[in-house]
Design a protein around this motif. Structure first.
Motif, short mmCIF file in Angstrom:
data_model
loop_
_atom_site.label_atom_id
_atom_site.label_comp_id
_atom_site.label_asym_id
_atom_site.label_seq_id
_atom_site.Cartn_x
_atom_site.Cartn_y
_atom_site.Cartn_z
N UNK A 41 0.84 -1.20 0.00
CA UNK A 41 0.00 0.00 0.00
C UNK A 41 0.87 1.25 0.00
N UNK A 42 0.44 2.22 -0.80
CA UNK A 42 1.16 3.50 -0.86
C UNK A 42 0.17 4.63 -0.54
N UNK A 43 -0.31 5.35 -1.52
CA UNK A 43 -1.24 6.44 -1.24
C UNK A 43 -2.59 5.91 -0.79
N UNK A 44 -3.01 4.78 -1.37
CA UNK A 44 -4.28 4.15 -1.02
C UNK A 44 -4.00 2.69 -0.67
N UNK A 45 -4.92 2.07 0.08
CA UNK A 45 -4.72 0.66 0.42
C UNK A 45 -4.59 -0.21 -0.81
N UNK A 46 -3.63 -1.10 -0.77
CA UNK A 46 -3.43 -2.08 -1.84
C UNK A 46 -3.29 -3.44 -1.17
N UNK A 47 -3.60 -4.47 -1.90
CA UNK A 47 -3.64 -5.78 -1.27
C UNK A 47 -2.63 -6.76 -1.86
N UNK A 48 -1.55 -6.19 -2.41
CA UNK A 48 -0.45 -7.03 -2.86
C UNK A 48 0.41 -7.42 -1.66
N UNK A 49 0.40 -8.67 -1.30
CA UNK A 49 1.05 -9.11 -0.07
C UNK A 49 2.56 -9.13 -0.26
N UNK A 50 3.29 -8.48 0.67
CA UNK A 50 4.75 -8.43 0.58
C UNK A 50 5.42 -8.97 1.85
N UNK A 51 4.64 -9.51 2.76
CA UNK A 51 5.21 -10.07 3.98
C UNK A 51 5.81 -9.01 4.89
N UNK A 52 7.02 -9.26 5.34
CA UNK A 52 7.68 -8.35 6.29
C UNK A 52 8.61 -7.35 5.59
N UNK A 53 8.40 -7.14 4.31
CA UNK A 53 9.27 -6.23 3.56
C UNK A 53 9.19 -4.80 4.11
N UNK A 54 7.98 -4.34 4.47
CA UNK A 54 7.84 -2.98 5.00
C UNK A 54 8.56 -2.82 6.33
N UNK A 55 8.56 -3.86 7.14
CA UNK A 55 9.27 -3.80 8.42
C UNK A 55 10.78 -3.71 8.20
N UNK A 56 11.29 -4.43 7.18
CA UNK A 56 12.71 -4.34 6.87
C UNK A 56 13.07 -2.94 6.40
N UNK A 57 12.22 -2.36 5.55
CA UNK A 57 12.46 -0.99 5.09
C UNK A 57 12.41 -0.01 6.27
N UNK A 58 11.45 -0.23 7.15
CA UNK A 58 11.28 0.67 8.29
C UNK A 58 12.54 0.71 9.14
N UNK A 59 13.09 -0.45 9.48
CA UNK A 59 14.26 -0.49 10.36
C UNK A 59 15.54 -0.06 9.67
N UNK A 60 15.48 0.15 8.36
CA UNK A 60 16.63 0.67 7.63
C UNK A 60 16.55 2.18 7.40
#
Length: 292
Positions: A41-60
């Motif tokens: 999800x970016x500007x609007x909710x999206x339902x493409x599942x990416x697992x824990x990718x956002x958490x990895x980006x967050x901690x970087x």
């Protein structure tokens, strides 16, 4: 239907709408946020599942680490100063001083204000152009400087000042209730043994108030983690990112930078922080055989 059964059913019927609303608008949306944190999800909710990718980006992200660092500074100072100041005010009022009924509302009044009002008032007060520094210059103290709110290295401490001003009265009320709940016979026995007031507070009363200290810590830590409106009104997260906290980070990445997945993952991390404080507290309060 029997009368007893009806009396048992009515409270459930009355509470069921509130329970349903809580389940939908609190817990269902928490689960929805958890799901969004694992999507693209970016500007609007999206339902493409990416697992824990956002958490990895967050901690970087350096921005996120800056927000966590600011939270560590703000939270630790906020909790310690509010606790010490609240305890001092509570002990002061516990001496049965004159005007106690007048002083209590004064100490509690800031908590009646919203954090938006507090932040706006302190922003005006700390602004070098119109606040304290300007007033001191008009009074002839031209060498006086207090521009912390404009300094990247000191701005976070202005958030601490405003937050302590608002919450210390509430902590005082918690400690005062704890002080008034101490068994008077114990205090009288200590006085008969020749113990001074300082010794009575240090060795008897304050150790007996451990549950109050724990409750105050939980409340203050919860307020610190979710601090948003005070920062927005006082500094807007600036100058730069000097006063950015996880809550303001979450808002900016979700609604300003159009990174809803990363914003949702930061919200879940904040929720985990709060759970890590509240769950041990509930366990200590509700565990079987707890000494009262």
């Amino acid at each position: 239907m029997s009368r007893n059964r009806l009396q048992d059913l009515i409270p459930r019927l009355v509470l069921s709408p509130s329970l349903a609303l809580i389940l939908i608008f609190v817990y269902a949306f928490i689960l929805y946020t958890l799901y969004l944190s694992m999507t693209d999800s970016r500007m609007l909710p999206s339902y493409g599942f990416v697992g824990f990718e956002n958490y990895e980006k967050l901690w970087n992200l350096r921005h996120w680490w800056r927000a966590l660092g600011n939270l560590a500074i703000f939270g630790s100072l906020y909790i310690v100063i509010c606790s010490v100041l609240g305890l001092f005010l509570a002990i002061l009022l516990d001496q049965k001083i004159r005007g106690e009924g007048f002083l209590r509302p004064i100490y509690l009044y800031p908590m009646a204000l919203s954090f938006i009002v507090t932040g706006t008032a302190w922003k005006w007060f700390l602004d070098p152009g119109i606040g304290l520094e300007s007033t001191m210059h008009q009074w002839g103290w031209t060498g006086f400087e207090f521009a912390w709110i404009k300094d990247r290295n000191l701005a976070i401490y202005t958030v601490v000042i405003a937050a302590v001003w608002q919450s210390s009265g509430f902590v005082m009320a918690m400690f005062l209730a704890g002080l008034r709940g101490v068994d008077g016979e114990i205090i009288k026995a200590a006085q008969m043994d020749g113990a001074s007031n300082v010794t009575i507070y240090r060795r008897i009363i304050i150790p007996m108030m451990r549950p109050v200290f724990l409750s105050a810590f939980v409340v203050l830590a919860h307020l610190a983690i979710k601090s948003y409106d005070l920062v927005v009104a006082l500094t807007g997260g600036g100058p730069g990112q000097a006063t950015e906290l996880p809550a303001t980070f979450m808002y900016s990445y979700t609604f300003t930078r159009n990174q809803m997945g990363i914003g949702a993952s930061s919200a879940i991390i904040m929720l985990v922080m709060i759970f890590s404080i509240i769950i041990p507290y509930l366990y200590s309060e509700l565990r079987p055989g707890r000494q009262r």
